[in-house]
Design a protein around this motif. Structure first.
Motif, PDB file in Angstrom:
ATOM      1  N   LEU A 113      32.384 -16.192 114.547  1.00 11.39           N
ATOM      2  CA  LEU A 113      31.326 -17.334 114.585  1.00 11.39           C
ATOM      3  C   LEU A 113      31.414 -18.207 113.219  1.00 11.39           C
ATOM      4  CD1 LEU A 113      27.781 -16.139 115.770  1.00 11.39           C
ATOM      5  CD2 LEU A 113      29.745 -17.623 117.081  1.00 11.39           C
ATOM      6  N   LEU A 114      31.475 -19.497 113.080  1.00 10.21           N
ATOM      7  CA  LEU A 114      31.474 -20.243 111.834  1.00 10.21           C
ATOM      8  C   LEU A 114      30.242 -21.045 111.469  1.00 10.21           C
ATOM      9  CD1 LEU A 114      34.904 -22.075 112.377  1.00 10.21           C
ATOM     10  CD2 LEU A 114      34.621 -19.658 111.452  1.00 10.21           C
ATOM     11  N   PHE A 194      25.696  -9.282 113.383  1.00  9.88           N
ATOM     12  CA  PHE A 194      26.688 -10.206 112.602  1.00  9.88           C
ATOM     13  C   PHE A 194      26.209  -9.787 111.152  1.00  9.88           C
ATOM     14  CE2 PHE A 194      26.784 -12.330 116.630  1.00  9.88           C
ATOM     15  CZ  PHE A 194      27.915 -12.829 116.777  1.00  9.88           C
ATOM     16  N   LYS A 195      27.403  -9.653 110.641  1.00 10.73           N
ATOM     17  CA  LYS A 195      27.694  -9.874 109.112  1.00 10.73           C
ATOM     18  C   LYS A 195      27.866 -11.024 108.766  1.00 10.73           C
ATOM     19  CE  LYS A 195      26.562  -5.390 108.825  1.00 10.73           C
ATOM     20  NZ  LYS A 195      25.153  -5.093 108.008  1.00 10.73           N
ATOM     21  N   THR A 196      27.240 -11.820 107.569  1.00 12.56           N
ATOM     22  CA  THR A 196      27.674 -13.013 107.239  1.00 12.56           C
ATOM     23  C   THR A 196      28.419 -12.950 106.019  1.00 12.56           C
ATOM     24  OG1 THR A 196      25.516 -13.701 108.064  1.00 12.56           O
ATOM     25  CG2 THR A 196      26.534 -15.136 106.370  1.00 12.56           C
ATOM     26  N   LEU A 197      29.712 -13.775 106.142  1.00  7.96           N
ATOM     27  CA  LEU A 197      30.410 -13.637 104.952  1.00  7.96           C
ATOM     28  C   LEU A 197      30.626 -14.788 104.296  1.00  7.96           C
ATOM     29  CD1 LEU A 197      31.803 -11.526 107.116  1.00  7.96           C
ATOM     30  CD2 LEU A 197      33.127 -10.946 105.283  1.00  7.96           C
ATOM     31  N   ALA A 198      30.398 -15.224 102.868  1.00  2.00           N
ATOM     32  CA  ALA A 198      30.489 -16.438 102.331  1.00  2.00           C
ATOM     33  C   ALA A 198      31.974 -16.609 101.770  1.00  2.00           C
ATOM     34  CB  ALA A 198      29.607 -16.427 101.266  1.00  2.00           C
ATOM     35  N   THR A 199      32.845 -17.793 102.249  1.00  2.00           N
ATOM     36  CA  THR A 199      34.073 -17.715 101.834  1.00  2.00           C
ATOM     37  C   THR A 199      34.039 -18.787 100.583  1.00  2.00           C
ATOM     38  OG1 THR A 199      34.590 -17.793 104.160  1.00  2.00           O
ATOM     39  CG2 THR A 199      36.158 -18.604 102.710  1.00  2.00           C
ATOM     40  N   ARG A 215      31.865  -8.163 114.410  1.00  2.00           N
ATOM     41  CA  ARG A 215      30.982  -9.553 114.496  1.00  2.00           C
ATOM     42  C   ARG A 215      30.698 -10.039 113.298  1.00  2.00           C
ATOM     43  NH1 ARG A 215      28.597  -8.906 119.689  1.00  2.00           N
ATOM     44  NH2 ARG A 215      26.883 -10.034 119.414  1.00  2.00           N
ATOM     45  N   ALA A 216      31.444 -11.273 113.155  1.00  2.00           N
ATOM     46  CA  ALA A 216      31.667 -11.825 111.743  1.00  2.00           C
ATOM     47  C   ALA A 216      31.000 -13.380 111.907  1.00  2.00           C
ATOM     48  CB  ALA A 216      33.041 -11.793 111.386  1.00  2.00           C
ATOM     49  N   LEU A 217      30.231 -13.720 111.013  1.00  2.00           N
ATOM     50  CA  LEU A 217      29.831 -15.187 110.838  1.00  2.00           C
ATOM     51  C   LEU A 217      30.359 -15.441 109.539  1.00  2.00           C
ATOM     52  CD1 LEU A 217      28.138 -17.589 111.168  1.00  2.00           C
ATOM     53  CD2 LEU A 217      26.214 -16.588 110.226  1.00  2.00           C
TER      54      LEU A 217
END
Length: 270
Positions: A113-114, A194-199, A215-217
């Motif tokens: 997910l984005l 989901f794990k949330t990753l700041a880019t 499961r990545a956001l």
């Protein structure tokens, strides 16, 4: 029939407008293939009659209107010179809630997910949707207060990708309180695994050294302003894309493609 909704000077359509314009050859073909029953009218150049014969035959069979127009008229209708000789007027895609999206995601497969934090340019959105479709992203999430929608420009640049990656507004059930709704949405995603990753452009571990969650956001900020500090603090982890340092950062569509390619490499859907 109602007159088609008209984008404003920024290329936006109302977030939940009554009708949607889709211009650009690949975007029009993709929209028709995915949602033929939502087609309402077609405008096209004479040179596109042979290329779009399937759509025109459908119009005849369903008694839908189509008009052959010149470039000047098509530019007036679409609000753009980049129409590629065709504009479809369609009902907009069904609006998914975050709860609806989570309920339909596969439980035993990697999911991407984005979340676009502060992104407002429709051209950037279109390019992001194209990369997202290529790498099997299940949805693009937008903050509760976002006015960004699927404009004709975004759909054209997505080259048909917009039909496969829904936009989901993280409204939650909190009326009038964007911060609370955003917090609730992230809690829903966390509860769904989901794990949330700041880019981030710098100051974070390399994505190539990270073990990315199935499961990545992935959260991306706007070019220039970047991601809100509060959003960074809400994320489970931070990642960056290493490079030469000769430019400050990648544009958002390129950054999205790099990050998604690495997640696909680690977690390809079989």
């Amino acid at each position: 029939m109602r007159e088609p909704a008209t984008p404003d000077s920024s290329g936006y359509l109302p977030r939940r407008g009554a009708e949607q314009k889709v211009c650009g050859l690949n975007a029009a073909r993709g929209a028709f293939a995915a949602r033929p029953d939502e087609l309402r009218k077609v405008y096209l150049n004479e040179s596109r009659i042979g290329t779009l014969r399937e759509i025109l035959a459908f119009c005849v069979s369903k008694r839908l209107g189509y008009r052959v127009v010149d470039d000047a008229e098509l530019e007036r209708i679409t609000g753009s010179s980049h129409h590629e000789g065709v504009c479809l007027v369609m009902l907009p895609p069904a609006q998914l809630s975050l709860s609806d999206l989570l309920a339909r995601l596969p439980a035993q497969q990697p999911v991407r997910l984005l979340w676009l934090d502060g992104v407002g340019n429709p051209h950037n959105l279109g390019a992001v949707l194209r990369s997202a479709a290529h790498f099997g992203v299940s949805a693009v999430l937008l903050p509760p207060d976002s006015e960004l929608g699927l404009s004709a420009a975004a759909a054209r640049i997505a080259e048909g990708g917009a039909e496969y990656v829904p936009l989901v507004y993280a409204d939650g059930e909190v009326d009038g309180d964007s911060e609370a709704a955003q917090t609730q949405a992230l809690a829903q995603l966390a509860a769904a695994g989901f794990k949330t990753l700041a880019t981030l452009p710098k100051g974070a571990p390399s994505i190539y050294a990270a073990e990315l969650p199935e499961r990545a956001l992935f959260v991306f900020g706007a070019e220039g302003d970047g991601m809100q500090r509060a959003m960074i603090d809400r994320c489970d982890a931070r990642i960056s894309i290493p490079g030469s340092g000769k430019v400050e950062s990648l544009n958002i569509a390129t950054a999205v493609a790099v990050v998604l390619a690495e997640h696909w490499r680690q977690h390809a859907v079989k």
